[in-house]
Design a protein around this motif. Structure first.
Motif, PDB file in Angstrom:
ATOM      1  N   UNK A  35     -59.481  26.147  72.016  1.00  0.00           N
ATOM      2  CA  UNK A  35     -59.050  26.532  73.355  1.00  0.00           C
ATOM      3  C   UNK A  35     -60.144  26.247  74.389  1.00  0.00           C
ATOM      4  N   UNK A  36     -61.390  26.496  74.023  1.00  0.00           N
ATOM      5  CA  UNK A  36     -62.487  26.254  74.952  1.00  0.00           C
ATOM      6  C   UNK A  36     -62.649  24.767  75.238  1.00  0.00           C
ATOM      7  N   UNK A  37     -62.507  23.942  74.203  1.00  0.00           N
ATOM      8  CA  UNK A  37     -62.603  22.501  74.400  1.00  0.00           C
ATOM      9  C   UNK A  37     -61.481  21.976  75.283  1.00  0.00           C
ATOM     10  N   UNK A  38     -60.256  22.372  74.970  1.00  0.00           N
ATOM     11  CA  UNK A  38     -59.105  21.874  75.712  1.00  0.00           C
ATOM     12  C   UNK A  38     -59.019  22.481  77.107  1.00  0.00           C
ATOM     13  N   UNK A  39     -59.723  23.582  77.321  1.00  0.00           N
ATOM     14  CA  UNK A  39     -59.718  24.218  78.632  1.00  0.00           C
ATOM     15  C   UNK A  39     -60.717  23.625  79.594  1.00  0.00           C
ATOM     16  N   UNK A  40     -61.357  22.526  79.221  1.00  0.00           N
ATOM     17  CA  UNK A  40     -62.345  21.877  80.078  1.00  0.00           C
ATOM     18  C   UNK A  40     -61.687  20.795  80.920  1.00  0.00           C
TER      19      UNK A  40
END
Length: 276
Positions: A35-40
């Protein structure tokens, strides 16, 4: 700039994988890292890119992605090769904003500030080394800056970030930021002494400025909630941004006064609720 940010996000994801604490549940930690990666910055990443960034086997990650896709936390493109955030992430993010007292109270204040200035105004929150936009109001002009709720920008290169960081002493600022600072434009201040001097100036006058340091043609003035008095700011700030052509030094001073008054109004509302 977006492409660079996405690349940086992948790299930071790799750092998070290395720094994972032993007591974390591995599968849960990996799902959160996805989620953190795709939320960038609206990233769309392949399985291989995410596996590399997270330093995990593709087979393990693929099983996690299948589960997250089934629960609508991630989407996959028609080719079945690139992943992005899903609808559930949007719904959860919206619920966060609706449940946040600062954001809910800020609406009328942002409306009034946007009406007074005619320019884009934002509510932002310090999150690690970045600032996240929690709310915004558009400029009435055709020529305007790009911004969006949920967007993350390096704190050291934004008025919002510098307004909040100016509330801390130099040692705390040095602890909070990643050094050396990233240069986003030719105007970005990356020298430690010069940057700390900027924060000291912002602390004295009560407002901070991003002078083309995040986007070369945009100026931004910002005030931390709490009026720059060093307490109860909660990491939040209000800002007003405009193209350099509409924000000369005299106009910046005028706008800074309006933002200061708006920040004071919002801080007063929050104090009445016991939030700040």
């Amino acid at each position: 700039m977006g492409g660079a940010a996405r690349g940086g996000g992948v790299a930071r994801g790799a750092e998070r994988a290395v720094e994972r604490r032993p007591e974390e549940v591995k599968s849960a930690a990996r799902a959160l890292e996805v989620l953190e990666l795709l939320g960038t910055d609206g990233a769309r990443l392949s399985l291989a890119e995410m596996a590399s960034a997270m330093a995990v086997p593709k087979s393990s990650l693929h099983a996690i992605l299948r589960t997250m896709e089934a629960r609508r936390w991630v989407d996959v493109d028609p080719s079945g090769t690139r992943y992005s955030l899903g609808l559930k992430a949007l719904l959860t993010g919206t619920a966060y904003l609706e449940g946040d007292d600062v954001t809910s109270l800020a609406g009328p204040v942002l409306d009034a500030l946007a009406e007074e200035t005619g320019e884009a105004v934002h509510l932002g929150r310090l999150d690690g080394t970045n600032v996240v936009y929690l709310a915004k109001r558009e400029s009435r002009h055709a020529l305007r800056m790009y911004s969006a709720v949920g967007r993350r920008l390096p704190a050291h290169a934004t008025g919002l970030g510098k307004a909040v960081l100016s509330q801390y002493d130099p040692a705390e600022v040095q602890r909070r930021l990643d050094w050396p600072l990233e240069r986003l434009t030719p105007n970005t201040v990356v020298d430690p002494d010069a940057f700390l001097a900027q924060l000291a100036e912002a602390r004295l006058r009560g407002w901070a400025m991003d002078d083309g340091e995040n986007s070369a043609d945009i100026r931004c003035v910002a005030v931390a909630l709490g009026g720059g008095q060093g307490g109860g700011h909660g990491g939040d700030a209000l800002s007003c941004s405009a193209p350099v052509s509409r924000m000369d030094d005299a106009r910046a001073e005028e706008v800074a006064q309006l933002v200061t008054e708006a920040a004071h109004s919002l801080s007063t509302l929050l104090k009445r609720l016991g939030q700040h």
